[in-house]
Design an enzyme around this catalytic site. Sequence first.
Site, PDB file in Angstrom:
ATOM      1  N   ARG A 223      -1.074   2.088   1.086  1.00  0.00           N
ATOM      2  CA  ARG A 223      -0.066   2.425   2.092  1.00  0.00           C
ATOM      3  C   ARG A 223       1.264   1.825   1.664  1.00  0.00           C
ATOM      4  NH1 ARG A 223      -2.932   5.998   3.588  1.00  0.00           N
ATOM      5  NH2 ARG A 223      -3.983   6.203   5.596  1.00  0.00           N
ATOM      6  N   HIS A 271       2.608  11.323  -0.746  1.00  0.00           N
ATOM      7  CA  HIS A 271       1.343  11.016  -0.065  1.00  0.00           C
ATOM      8  C   HIS A 271       0.341  12.175  -0.201  1.00  0.00           C
ATOM      9  CE1 HIS A 271      -0.535   8.503   3.395  1.00  0.00           C
ATOM     10  NE2 HIS A 271      -1.483   9.128   2.711  1.00  0.00           N
TER      11      HIS A 271
HETATM   12  P1  NDP Z   1     -12.836   1.134   2.691  1.00  0.00           P
HETATM   13  O1  NDP Z   1     -12.757   0.639   4.081  1.00  0.00           O
HETATM   14  O2  NDP Z   1     -14.080   1.811   2.215  1.00  0.00           O
HETATM   15  O3  NDP Z   1     -12.538  -0.043   1.674  1.00  0.00           O
HETATM   16  C1  NDP Z   1     -11.582  -1.010   1.868  1.00  0.00           C
HETATM   17  C2  NDP Z   1     -11.899  -2.182   0.938  1.00  0.00           C
HETATM   18  O4  NDP Z   1     -10.805  -3.088   0.955  1.00  0.00           O
HETATM   19  C3  NDP Z   1     -13.159  -2.932   1.368  1.00  0.00           C
HETATM   20  O5  NDP Z   1     -14.001  -3.112   0.259  1.00  0.00           O
HETATM   21  C4  NDP Z   1     -12.598  -4.259   1.884  1.00  0.00           C
HETATM   22  O6  NDP Z   1     -13.427  -5.382   1.625  1.00  0.00           O
HETATM   23  C5  NDP Z   1     -11.332  -4.408   1.097  1.00  0.00           C
HETATM   24  N1  NDP Z   1     -10.371  -5.242   1.826  1.00  0.00           N
HETATM   25  C6  NDP Z   1      -9.905  -5.080   3.077  1.00  0.00           C
HETATM   26  N2  NDP Z   1      -9.039  -6.052   3.402  1.00  0.00           N
HETATM   27  C7  NDP Z   1      -8.960  -6.856   2.319  1.00  0.00           C
HETATM   28  C8  NDP Z   1      -8.233  -8.031   2.033  1.00  0.00           C
HETATM   29  N3  NDP Z   1      -7.416  -8.594   2.938  1.00  0.00           N
HETATM   30  N4  NDP Z   1      -8.388  -8.587   0.827  1.00  0.00           N
HETATM   31  C9  NDP Z   1      -9.230  -8.054  -0.087  1.00  0.00           C
HETATM   32  N5  NDP Z   1      -9.961  -6.932   0.122  1.00  0.00           N
HETATM   33  C10 NDP Z   1      -9.819  -6.338   1.310  1.00  0.00           C
HETATM   34  O7  NDP Z   1     -11.579   2.110   2.487  1.00  0.00           O
HETATM   35  P2  NDP Z   1     -11.413   3.323   1.485  1.00  0.00           P
HETATM   36  O8  NDP Z   1     -11.765   2.896   0.116  1.00  0.00           O
HETATM   37  O9  NDP Z   1     -12.063   4.535   2.017  1.00  0.00           O
HETATM   38  O10 NDP Z   1      -9.827   3.577   1.591  1.00  0.00           O
HETATM   39  C11 NDP Z   1      -8.899   2.578   1.259  1.00  0.00           C
HETATM   40  C12 NDP Z   1      -7.495   2.976   1.688  1.00  0.00           C
HETATM   41  O11 NDP Z   1      -6.991   4.019   0.861  1.00  0.00           O
HETATM   42  C13 NDP Z   1      -7.376   3.549   3.095  1.00  0.00           C
HETATM   43  O12 NDP Z   1      -7.383   2.555   4.084  1.00  0.00           O
HETATM   44  C14 NDP Z   1      -6.035   4.267   3.020  1.00  0.00           C
HETATM   45  O13 NDP Z   1      -4.999   3.395   3.378  1.00  0.00           O
HETATM   46  C15 NDP Z   1      -5.910   4.635   1.547  1.00  0.00           C
HETATM   47  N6  NDP Z   1      -5.965   6.079   1.334  1.00  0.00           N
HETATM   48  C16 NDP Z   1      -4.873   6.699   0.765  1.00  0.00           C
HETATM   49  C17 NDP Z   1      -4.887   8.042   0.546  1.00  0.00           C
HETATM   50  C18 NDP Z   1      -3.743   8.703  -0.120  1.00  0.00           C
HETATM   51  O14 NDP Z   1      -3.697   9.937  -0.191  1.00  0.00           O
HETATM   52  N7  NDP Z   1      -2.795   7.971  -0.666  1.00  0.00           N
HETATM   53  C19 NDP Z   1      -6.034   8.877   0.914  1.00  0.00           C
HETATM   54  C20 NDP Z   1      -7.117   8.141   1.477  1.00  0.00           C
HETATM   55  C21 NDP Z   1      -7.066   6.788   1.687  1.00  0.00           C
HETATM   56  P3  NDP Z   1     -14.733  -5.758   2.482  1.00  0.00           P
HETATM   57  O15 NDP Z   1     -15.749  -4.722   2.155  1.00  0.00           O
HETATM   58  O16 NDP Z   1     -15.132  -7.097   2.025  1.00  0.00           O
HETATM   59  O17 NDP Z   1     -14.348  -5.706   3.927  1.00  0.00           O
HETATM   60  C1  OXD Z   2      -5.975   9.041   4.450  1.00  0.00           C
HETATM   61  C2  OXD Z   2      -4.748   9.499   3.786  1.00  0.00           C
HETATM   62  O1  OXD Z   2      -6.031   7.874   4.870  1.00  0.00           O
HETATM   63  O2  OXD Z   2      -4.639  10.704   3.516  1.00  0.00           O
HETATM   64  O3  OXD Z   2      -6.932   9.822   4.539  1.00  0.00           O
HETATM   65  O4  OXD Z   2      -3.887   8.688   3.486  1.00  0.00           O
END
Ligand code: NDP
Ligand code: OXD
Length: 308
Positions: A223, A271
């Site tokens: 983000r 995005h």
């Molecule tokens: P998940 O919830 O599956 O994974 C998030 C990971 O981040 C988890 O493994 C979590 O660890 C880790 N995490 C969270 N907070 C912290 C922290 N403070 N320090 C270290 N590690 C942390 O999410 P996704 O993989 O599905 O998606 C990730 C992000 O990608 C979304 O939230 C979104 O913002 C972004 N995204 C962007 C898109 C785009 O088009 N640009 C499209 C889709 C998503 P733990 O397991 O230990 O809690």
């Molecule tokens: C999502 C994105 O979070 O598109 O799915 O960013």
Amino acid sequence: MAVLYRSDAARGAAWARFFAEHAPDLDFRVWPDAGNLADIEYLIAWQAPPEFIASLPRLRVLFSSGAGVDHVDFSALPAHVPLVRMVEPGIIDGMVEYVSLAVLALHRDFFDYVAQKSSRSWNPIEVPPASSRRVGVMGLGSLGTAVLERLAVYGFRLRGWNRSARTLAGVETFSSAEQLRPFLEGSDILVCLLPLTAETQGMLNREVFAALPAGASLINVGRGPHVVDADLLAALDSGRLSRAILDVTDPEPLPAGHPFWGHPRVFVTPHVASMTQPETAAPILLDNIRRHRRGDFLVGMVDRTKGY
Ligand code: NDP
Ligand code: OXD
């Protein structure tokens, strides 16, 4: 009982077609044809304004139509209504494609050749083997792990950093704040796939850029508010960082006057790294509705205390 889809309008018809074919027993509605709001038990939405949530007296589950949920106002959602995020193959495949493309473009100096073409200069740059390039992924969730799996095919040296400890074949993993620095010190290309929370906001800042190897690059697909823009610009201008590929910015759309647009070493996309695909997301969502109706756990449940 009805399901209301209130998200990307262009993709609404594909969602409706899937439900008509595979779940004719469910009353599937597409915004703005919502009918009587008192019928709605399942809402699929990207933006769900608090006053709209308040107008749904029988809401049982809010499904985010995307993977991230940082835009959802948790306080507007009654405590008994679970929030479920999108975990579906289409969104994962899209992210894997985008990050692979970005890593390979950096690894093979494509942005230098784009600049060379505009100045009509023929200047080959030495090609290092992938095994000499270290790619570090922050956030080892559904997207981060899939990205690392694919990058392994090219032979990069891989590392990942996550809140909780993870073991991934062929990846050197680091966890917790204490191991952030050693993780960064060995990441020539840093990929951010963290969710946006109070903890991760502003995380890509001067200290992080200073800990990366000199000349490292950043790919941010998490983000926009993960990045402290002024720190990134300073790191690029001082040569500390080579390049940044930003799919997300703060705000979005990125205003025309923002320095990222004109910066020669920043590449911006609007995005689009990954998008929910109705063909693969609708079956997952239908399965989740069926699960909910029989009292099973839901795939993609958001932990409100963690914020993702
Ligand atoms: P998940 O919830 O599956 O994974 C998030 C990971 O981040 C988890 O493994 C979590 O660890 C880790 N995490 C969270 N907070 C912290 C922290 N403070 N320090 C270290 N590690 C942390 O999410 P996704 O993989 O599905 O998606 C990730 C992000 O990608 C979304 O939230 C979104 O913002 C972004 N995204 C962007 C898109 C785009 O088009 N640009 C499209 C889709 C998503 P733990 O397991 O230990 O809690
Ligand atoms: C999502 C994105 O979070 O598109 O799915 O960013």
